[in-house]
Design a protein around this motif. Structure first.
Motif, PDB file in Angstrom:
ATOM      1  N   VAL A 112     -66.905 -15.210 -32.017  1.00  6.38           N
ATOM      2  CA  VAL A 112     -67.168 -15.656 -32.941  1.00  6.38           C
ATOM      3  C   VAL A 112     -66.213 -15.548 -33.848  1.00  6.38           C
ATOM      4  CG1 VAL A 112     -68.037 -17.764 -33.708  1.00  6.38           C
ATOM      5  CG2 VAL A 112     -68.841 -17.544 -31.823  1.00  6.38           C
ATOM      6  N   ALA A 113     -66.993 -14.192 -35.020  1.00  5.96           N
ATOM      7  CA  ALA A 113     -66.924 -14.103 -35.946  1.00  5.96           C
ATOM      8  C   ALA A 113     -65.409 -13.209 -36.310  1.00  5.96           C
ATOM      9  CB  ALA A 113     -67.735 -13.072 -36.279  1.00  5.96           C
ATOM     10  N   GLN A 114     -64.288 -12.963 -34.847  1.00 12.63           N
ATOM     11  CA  GLN A 114     -63.455 -12.249 -35.198  1.00 12.63           C
ATOM     12  C   GLN A 114     -62.457 -13.485 -34.648  1.00 12.63           C
ATOM     13  OE1 GLN A 114     -62.834  -9.125 -32.570  1.00 12.63           O
ATOM     14  NE2 GLN A 114     -63.706  -7.175 -33.699  1.00 12.63           N
ATOM     15  N   LYS A 115     -62.543 -14.563 -33.886  1.00 10.83           N
ATOM     16  CA  LYS A 115     -62.290 -15.554 -34.135  1.00 10.83           C
ATOM     17  C   LYS A 115     -61.801 -16.962 -35.237  1.00 10.83           C
ATOM     18  CE  LYS A 115     -62.801 -16.329 -28.576  1.00 10.83           C
ATOM     19  NZ  LYS A 115     -62.928 -17.490 -28.009  1.00 10.83           N
ATOM     20  N   ARG A 116     -63.457 -16.954 -35.995  1.00  9.88           N
ATOM     21  CA  ARG A 116     -62.889 -17.595 -36.878  1.00  9.88           C
ATOM     22  C   ARG A 116     -62.449 -16.999 -37.996  1.00  9.88           C
ATOM     23  NH1 ARG A 116     -65.061 -23.023 -36.486  1.00  9.88           N
ATOM     24  NH2 ARG A 116     -63.870 -23.262 -38.260  1.00  9.88           N
ATOM     25  N   ASN A 117     -62.011 -15.939 -37.547  1.00  6.63           N
ATOM     26  CA  ASN A 117     -61.698 -15.232 -39.369  1.00  6.63           C
ATOM     27  C   ASN A 117     -62.667 -14.825 -40.376  1.00  6.63           C
ATOM     28  OD1 ASN A 117     -60.102 -13.590 -40.814  1.00  6.63           O
ATOM     29  ND2 ASN A 117     -59.016 -14.715 -41.753  1.00  6.63           N
ATOM     30  N   VAL A 118     -64.097 -14.533 -39.728  1.00  4.60           N
ATOM     31  CA  VAL A 118     -65.571 -14.342 -40.624  1.00  4.60           C
ATOM     32  C   VAL A 118     -65.233 -13.416 -41.216  1.00  4.60           C
ATOM     33  CG1 VAL A 118     -68.065 -14.637 -40.563  1.00  4.60           C
ATOM     34  CG2 VAL A 118     -66.716 -16.133 -39.274  1.00  4.60           C
ATOM     35  N   THR A 119     -65.867 -13.461 -42.563  1.00  5.62           N
ATOM     36  CA  THR A 119     -65.712 -12.015 -43.701  1.00  5.62           C
ATOM     37  C   THR A 119     -67.076 -12.100 -44.027  1.00  5.62           C
ATOM     38  OG1 THR A 119     -65.474 -13.394 -46.227  1.00  5.62           O
ATOM     39  CG2 THR A 119     -63.913 -13.029 -44.814  1.00  5.62           C
ATOM     40  N   GLN A 120     -68.528 -13.119 -44.372  1.00 11.47           N
ATOM     41  CA  GLN A 120     -69.662 -12.537 -44.129  1.00 11.47           C
ATOM     42  C   GLN A 120     -70.971 -13.188 -42.896  1.00 11.47           C
ATOM     43  OE1 GLN A 120     -69.925 -11.738 -47.727  1.00 11.47           O
ATOM     44  NE2 GLN A 120     -68.200 -11.198 -47.620  1.00 11.47           N
ATOM     45  N   ILE A 121     -71.086 -12.130 -42.816  1.00 10.86           N
ATOM     46  CA  ILE A 121     -72.434 -12.735 -41.317  1.00 10.86           C
ATOM     47  C   ILE A 121     -73.813 -12.385 -42.253  1.00 10.86           C
ATOM     48  CG2 ILE A 121     -73.864 -12.388 -39.182  1.00 10.86           C
ATOM     49  CD1 ILE A 121     -71.122 -10.909 -38.125  1.00 10.86           C
ATOM     50  N   ILE A 122     -74.923 -14.134 -42.235  1.00  8.53           N
ATOM     51  CA  ILE A 122     -75.206 -13.831 -42.371  1.00  8.53           C
ATOM     52  C   ILE A 122     -77.024 -13.774 -41.393  1.00  8.53           C
ATOM     53  CG2 ILE A 122     -77.497 -14.847 -44.031  1.00  8.53           C
ATOM     54  CD1 ILE A 122     -75.683 -15.954 -45.490  1.00  8.53           C
ATOM     55  N   ILE A 123     -78.097 -12.938 -41.270  1.00 11.87           N
ATOM     56  CA  ILE A 123     -78.433 -12.442 -39.746  1.00 11.87           C
ATOM     57  C   ILE A 123     -80.092 -12.237 -40.087  1.00 11.87           C
ATOM     58  CG2 ILE A 123     -78.359 -10.026 -39.546  1.00 11.87           C
ATOM     59  CD1 ILE A 123     -78.579 -11.005 -35.963  1.00 11.87           C
ATOM     60  N   GLY A 124     -81.030 -12.888 -39.460  1.00  4.98           N
ATOM     61  CA  GLY A 124     -82.814 -12.585 -40.073  1.00  4.98           C
ATOM     62  C   GLY A 124     -83.261 -11.395 -39.278  1.00  4.98           C
ATOM     63  N   LYS A 125     -83.982 -10.654 -40.160  1.00  4.53           N
ATOM     64  CA  LYS A 125     -84.822  -9.856 -39.489  1.00  4.53           C
ATOM     65  C   LYS A 125     -86.084  -9.428 -39.169  1.00  4.53           C
ATOM     66  CE  LYS A 125     -85.758  -4.601 -39.864  1.00  4.53           C
ATOM     67  NZ  LYS A 125     -85.225  -3.624 -40.619  1.00  4.53           N
ATOM     68  N   SER A 126     -86.408 -10.036 -38.074  1.00  3.68           N
ATOM     69  CA  SER A 126     -88.455 -10.092 -38.420  1.00  3.68           C
ATOM     70  C   SER A 126     -89.207  -8.939 -38.361  1.00  3.68           C
ATOM     71  CB  SER A 126     -88.159 -10.786 -36.560  1.00  3.68           C
ATOM     72  OG  SER A 126     -87.592  -9.679 -35.188  1.00  3.68           O
TER      73      SER A 126
END
Length: 900
Positions: free
Chosen positions: A329-343
């Protein structure tokens, strides 16, 4: 993941198909007066100098000298005149543009609403037809006319713009942003270069304020940047280029069914606002993170609802690997910033294979990753929610244990009895059978348990030393490990396949419902039937009550369809629905507006405006609609709005047709009153007045002539009124046949006698019949009326003193009656229309009549099951009108000579 991506064949095909259409270039501005038309004309002159065939389809110079000077020398299409309420208005001549077919056409003011009666309601629809013809279009539009910005512009300026164009129309357009500084625009307005002084002062006080213009300029720049970004995404997909390209910022937040997701979304929104970037919120469903409890579903829906409120784009997908799906999804939508949580705690699997966060960090390549640590305390309720619910799952496990023990016992007996013949390897294969069956049928957990039981039985009863758990040869540990791995792998595989099957069936059911509804709304014209179908389908999907409210003529909402007729729609729910209808926003349960309601309500919006409200009553345990259900309800709402609009347009068209027919009738009546009624009436009044004023002045012969004149005038008036009444009875299906057995010769004689009373010019009417005393079963009076109308038409349109011929032919199945004159022939294009109401053939002579005689004749003949047609003579001048009537079987009791 691979750095190189293959180009999508569907996107390549769509790109090739788009090449056949014309290209749309939009000169976009923040407001009127920024120079859009001027820039468009400058570009047009450059194209003309290059030798390109270009036309100005519609250009509005607004009497600005600079613009008018640029317009000189550009070939243009003259506007066409359209009459509306007694006024002549100018509109773009679409047909002339299509005929001349230039390479480029200029069309100013894209959001313009056409004059009622035009081919299309909006000018952008004209442009759509021009593009479909392969013609490129240059056009202009202001940012406030873009549909998605309508509410924002209204909040900024306090002015609701009525003329808008859908975003999808300019989705693939080439945008040229035309912008000037705010101070320069205000100066142009004050100098009278945009509006006349009075209008300019009013505009400065209302719309063209400094803050408004700055806000509109920002909107137009952002819109242009987004469109360029979309085009870049399309280019990357078509050419298989792996992203991201850091041309613009785009933030993607990855969430799960955890309360931590709301914190991630809020943080993503803050980062996106700081970067002026677009926000994407992504949820990936895999076999390992299925939503098993209502609390998890509620939490996920709550998070996605928050993302929707914060103007984030929601992407919900299913797959086998979260990391692979996220990065795709990130590559298709040209995402530059990913925010992800860490348990805070890792599972055993994550300790060996790496956590989701670690894998995203390793494979993210050029994408920046923000890892947000979580510290969510597990409550007692949360722990209890992970317990396996009692019910169907436990029943399945009991069946599993019984089946497994039975199969293992049978295999053990076989292995014990024939262990010397089978050998240890074949026995091991037999013990794999229950592992395969249980893992494939019940999943990973069942596969592991069965493999452990199989290992115990295999070791105890088969592996030396027998009847002990001691393993003399350590190589058997490899077999034991393979048992567990097979159970684990097949269990995982079967779980994934089962989930994919469930999702496929769910999507199939939803698609089938949408397809079924789309078919019904195109085939059914009854609104109640369509709405009942909608509420039934939506109710089946969400497992709840559904209502549809439609405004009445007075504007108040009325309950038009309900999935359960026994449900009482309370007044407080109606108040919520009314608020939704008036404000064009969703409200009710699961929203921040009127959240105390029992139902969730959303407006039914079409191009014509809001046409109703769809209400969904959720289960008491559900706080929000699940994302997939919400998307489906939105789709049903769009289809319902489309159906209501279509049926409304059909009714409007029917009313317009009736109005048109009424207008024709009114015109015909006026023409009749002005000539066919006034002429005989004036003659009658004159004759009666002469007799009354001086009865002694006239001799007996003169008195008879005056009375004959009165009689002829009265007969003409009576004939006209009868024609109008007959046509009214035909159209209302009130004309009933009174059939009887009668001789056709007698009908012809009565019709001819009608013309011997001095009512018409004296003509020689000749009748030729192939059979005397032909018996027919018809309505005597109506068929006579048909012949009178045909003879009347022949006498009116034929030469004076010419002959009229009636011919009667018959065979075993039907009789044909023809009336031929020796007058001017009917133009070929008029032959098929002469039986239409009020239609009259153009003639050099002034001929009275309403144009109803032949239409009435056609209706009467068709009531008898016959046909009627007209044709020009092939050998000489003249026209023949013929009608046929089916012959019925002659009843008993009729003399034999009749009809012979």
């Amino acid at each position: 993941m691979n750095e190189e991506r293959r180009a999508n064949p569907d996107e390549l095909l769509a790109d090739i198909q788009d090449e056949a259409k014309g290209k749309l270039t939009v000169f976009l501005g923040a407001a009127a007066g920024v120079g859009k038309t001027y820039a468009m004309l400058e570009t047009a002159r450059e194209r003309l100098s290059e030798g390109i065939n270009l036309l100005a389809g519609w250009v509005e110079p607004h009497v600005r000298p600079e613009t008018m000077a640029l317009l000189e020398g550009i070939p243009k299409v003259d506007p066409k005149d359209t009459e509306y309420h007694g006024r002549i208005l100018k509109e773009m001549d679409l047909d002339e543009i299509l005929v001349r077919h230039p390479e480029i056409v200029l069309v100013d003011e894209l959001a313009h609403t056409n004059v009622p009666g035009s081919r299309h309601l909006k000018r952008y629809q004209d442009v759509e037809e021009i593009l479909a013809a392969g013609i490129n279009v240059y056009t202009t539009v202001n940012i406030q006319h873009i549909e998605s910005f309508n509410d924002i512009v209204a909040k900024i300026t306090g002015v609701r713009v009525r003329e808008t164009i859908p975003d999808a129309f300019i989705e693939n357009a080439r945008i040229q942003l035309i912008d000037i500084p705010t101070e320069a625009l205000i100066q142009r307005l004050e100098e009278g270069k945009i509006y006349v002084p009075n209008q300019a002062k009013h505009a400065l006080d209302k719309f063209f304020r400094l803050g408004n213009i700055n806000a509109l300029r920002e909107l137009s720049m952002r819109f242009a940047a987004q469109r360029v970004d979309r085009q870049m995404e399309s280019y990357m997909r078509v050419h298989g280029i792996a992203g991201p390209w850091p041309a613009s910022e785009r933030v993607m937040v990855c969430i799960s069914a955890s309360p931590f997701g709301e914190q991630l979304i809020r943080m993503g929104k803050r980062i996106a606002e700081g970067m002026k970037a677009e926000l994407l919120v992504v949820y990936i469903e895999t076999p390992s993170n299925l939503l098993k409890t209502e609390k998890q579903k509620d939490q996920l829906t709550k998070s996605l609802h928050l993302a929707e409120e914060l103007d984030g784009e929601i992407i919900s997908l299913s797959g086998n690997d979260i990391v692979e799906e996220l990065l795709e999804v990130a590559q298709k939508r040209n995402v530059t910033q990913i925010i992800i949580g860490k348990s805070g705690k890792l599972s055993l699997r994550e300790r060996f294979s790496g956590s989701i966060v670690e894998r995203v960090l390793r494979q993210s390549q050029n994408i920046s990753v923000h890892v947000i640590p979580g510290n969510i305390q597990k409550t007692k309720q949360g722990i209890e929610s992970k317990k396996i619910p009692v019910g169907k799952a436990n029943a399945n496990m009991v069946i599993l244990y019984i089946t497994t023990f039975a199969l293992l016992a049978m295999i053990t007996l076989i292995a014990w009895e024939w262990r010397s013949d089978l050998g240890l390897v074949n026995i091991a294969m037999l013990y794999l059978l229950p592992v395969l069956l249980s893992a494939g049928r019940y999943g990973k957990r069942a596969g592991v348990i069965t493999s452990l039981l199989a290992i115990i039985a295999y070791d105890f009863f088969t592996v030396p030393p027998v009847l002990t758990f001691t393993v003399a040869d350590l190589r058997y540990l490899i077999s034991f490990t393979m048992f567990i791995l097979v159970g684990l792998y097949l269990g995982n595989l079967s779980t994934r396949l089962r989930i994919q099957l469930i999702n496929s069936r769910k999507r199939e059911s939803q698609t089938a419902s949408l397809y079924s509804l789309s078919r019904e709304i195109t085939a059914v014209s009854d609104l109640d039937t369509v709405l009942e179908s909608v509420v039934k389908k939506v109710s089946d999907i969400i497992k709840g009550q559904v209502v549809i409210l439609v405004p009445e003529k007075k504007g108040q909402l009325a309950l038009r369809a309900c999935s359960n007729s026994e449900v009482i729609f309370e007044e407080n729910e109606r108040a919520v629905a009314t608020w939704v209808f008036e404000n064009n926003q969703s409200a009710g349960k699961g929203t921040d507006t009127l959240g105390g309601a029992e139902g969730f309500y959303l407006p039914l919006v079409s191009e014509q405006g809001i046409c109703g409200v769809l209400g969904v009553q959720l289960k008491s345990t559900e706080r929000y609609l699940l994302p997939e259900k919400r998307r489906l309800v939105d789709a049903f709402a769009s289809l319902t709005a489309l159906a209501i609009t279509r049926i409304s347009l059909v009714e409007t068209a029917r009313e317009a047709q009736l109005l048109n027919e009424s207008e024709k009738l009114r015109t015909a009546l006026l023409n009749s009153i002005s000539h066919d009624l006034r002429t005989p009436l004036a003659t009658m009044i004159g004759a009666v007045t002469s007799l009354l004023e001086d009865d002694q002045l006239f001799d007996e012969t003169s008195r008879k002539e005056l009375l004959q004149t009165i009689k002829i005038g009265a007969m003409r008036m009576n004939r006209l009124v009868n024609n109008l009444l007959d046509m009214a009875r035909l159209e209302s299906d009130m004309l009933k046949l009174n059939k009887e057995w009668c001789e056709l010769d007698e009908i012809v004689k009565k019709a001819i006698k009608h013309f011997d009373d001095g009512f018409f010019d004296k003509r020689d009417i000749v009748c030729k019949s192939s059979k005397k005393h032909l018996l027919v079963n018809v309505d005597f009076i109506l068929i006579k009326q048909v012949l009178i109308n045909l003879l009347d038409n022949a006498i009116k349109y034929s030469k004076p003193d010419s002959q009229v011929l009636i011919t009667v032919r018959n065979n075993e199945k039907q009789v044909e009656v023809s009336v031929r004159d020796w007058g001017t022939q009917i133009p070929t294009e008029d032959l098929e229309h002469i039986f239409d109401k009020f239609y009259r053939v153009r003639s050099p002579r002034q001929i009275s009549g309403t144009g109803l005689g032949l239409a009435i004749s056609k209706g009467i003949v068709e009531l008898h099951g016959g046909t009627i047609h007209a044709e020009n003579s092939s050998v000489s001048e003249g026209v023949t009108i013929s009608f046929t009537i089916p012959l019925a079987e002659k009843p008993t009791g009729i003399p034999a000579e009749m009809g012979d």
